[in-house]
Motif scaffolding. Structure first.
Motif, short mmCIF file in Angstrom:
data_model
loop_
_atom_site.label_atom_id
_atom_site.label_comp_id
_atom_site.label_asym_id
_atom_site.label_seq_id
_atom_site.Cartn_x
_atom_site.Cartn_y
_atom_site.Cartn_z
N PHE A 95 10.30 -29.81 -81.36
CA PHE A 95 8.86 -30.03 -81.39
C PHE A 95 8.31 -29.75 -79.99
CE2 PHE A 95 10.78 -32.65 -84.64
CZ PHE A 95 10.00 -32.37 -85.75
N THR A 96 7.19 -29.01 -79.93
CA THR A 96 6.69 -28.50 -78.66
C THR A 96 5.20 -28.78 -78.50
OG1 THR A 96 8.30 -26.69 -78.69
CG2 THR A 96 6.42 -26.45 -77.21
N LEU A 97 4.84 -29.29 -77.33
CA LEU A 97 3.44 -29.41 -76.92
C LEU A 97 3.22 -28.38 -75.82
CD1 LEU A 97 0.69 -30.88 -76.96
CD2 LEU A 97 1.61 -32.44 -75.22
N GLN A 98 2.20 -27.52 -75.99
CA GLN A 98 2.00 -26.38 -75.09
C GLN A 98 0.58 -26.33 -74.56
OE1 GLN A 98 3.52 -22.32 -76.10
NE2 GLN A 98 1.38 -21.69 -76.02
N TYR A 99 0.47 -25.98 -73.28
CA TYR A 99 -0.83 -25.72 -72.66
C TYR A 99 -0.76 -24.36 -72.00
CZ TYR A 99 -4.70 -25.94 -69.33
OH TYR A 99 -5.82 -25.66 -68.60
N GLY A 100 -1.74 -23.50 -72.28
CA GLY A 100 -1.76 -22.16 -71.72
C GLY A 100 -3.05 -21.87 -70.98
N TYR A 101 -2.93 -21.10 -69.91
CA TYR A 101 -4.09 -20.72 -69.11
C TYR A 101 -3.92 -19.28 -68.65
CZ TYR A 101 -7.39 -20.53 -65.19
OH TYR A 101 -8.39 -20.16 -64.34
N HIS A 112 -0.23 -18.57 -67.46
CA HIS A 112 0.57 -19.75 -67.16
C HIS A 112 0.82 -20.51 -68.47
CE1 HIS A 112 -0.38 -19.26 -62.84
NE2 HIS A 112 -1.59 -18.91 -63.29
N ARG A 113 2.07 -20.92 -68.67
CA ARG A 113 2.41 -21.67 -69.89
C ARG A 113 3.23 -22.90 -69.52
NH1 ARG A 113 6.31 -19.13 -74.38
NH2 ARG A 113 7.88 -20.06 -73.00
N PHE A 114 2.71 -24.07 -69.90
CA PHE A 114 3.40 -25.33 -69.68
C PHE A 114 3.85 -25.87 -71.04
CE2 PHE A 114 0.22 -24.74 -66.42
CZ PHE A 114 0.87 -25.08 -65.25
#
Length: 217
Positions: A95-101, A112-114
């Motif tokens: 299971f993945t939580l992702q934030y991209g900019y 950028h990918r966290f």
């Protein structure tokens, strides 16, 4: 600037080579479906092929919410069968939580990918934190138009925690891509992985040849 892409390409060559290097082929296909101006769904099918044969298959899906023209957030699920770098083969749920900019920098598109991941294998939980920076730039001109090629370079660091143990990993890759007119992209690339960093295990070295077919609506 173009020298940045060259730098990413040279880094794996100047890293110290210790131990054996596993050579792997990783073909994958991705499809991104745009639901509306704010929501999209990204899915991916990936395989791992070594000299032994087909060793791993995985499929993932991630709904993405656009927060602004440059930022997104997503919550995804991945299912994997097999594991080429560990034995025996296992079934993994992730299971993945992702934030991209994303933002432009001269002729580059910087991404950028966290990610925060929860990996479940045989009832064991592994917490992983990942950060990846990507640079994409046209080979000709100042932008990527349909029918043209581009460079894509990436560097990703990972930190894993399981049962009190800590391990790190670094992945560096360079890709050559081609943009088609119907929102399709084809990429071929090379990736170097240094595994089991900062742990009691011997550092592992993996070289991946990847082929990716991207489709979006």
């Amino acid at each position: 600037m173009r020298f940045i892409s060259v730098l990413f390409l040279l880094v794996p060559l100047i890293l110290p080579a210790q131990g054996d290097v596993d050579l792997i082929w990783e073909p994958s296909a991705t499809y991104t479906h745009k639901v509306n101006d704010f929501w999209s769904v990204a899915s991916q099918l990936t395989a791992i092929q070594s000299s032994v044969g087909l060793e791993r298959m995985e499929v993932s899906v991630m709904p993405l919410r656009r927060l602004s023209p440059r930022t997104t957030i997503g919550l995804g699920y991945l299912n994997r069968v097999g594991s080429p770098f560990e034995s025996p083969s296992v079934i993994e749920n992730r299971f993945t939580l992702q934030y991209g900019y994303q933002h432009p920098w001269r002729i580059h598109q910087v991404s950028h990918r966290f990610r925060v991941e929860e990996r479940i294998r045989d009832g064991e939980f592994t917490h992983r934190f990942r950060y990846r920076v990507s640079l994409r730039a046209p080979i000709q001109g100042d932008r990527i138009d349909a029918g043209e090629t581009y460079w894509l370079t990436q560097n990703e660091g990972l930190a894993s925690f399981r049962s009190g143990d800590f391990s790190g990993e670094n992945r560096i890759s360079v890709h050559l891509g081609y943009l088609r007119q119907n929102l399709q992209r084809v990429e071929v690339g090379l990736q170097y992985r240094a595994e089991s960093l900062f742990s009691r295990n011997t550092v592992g070295h993996v070289a991946l040849f990847s082929t990716v077919w991207h489709v979006s609506n």
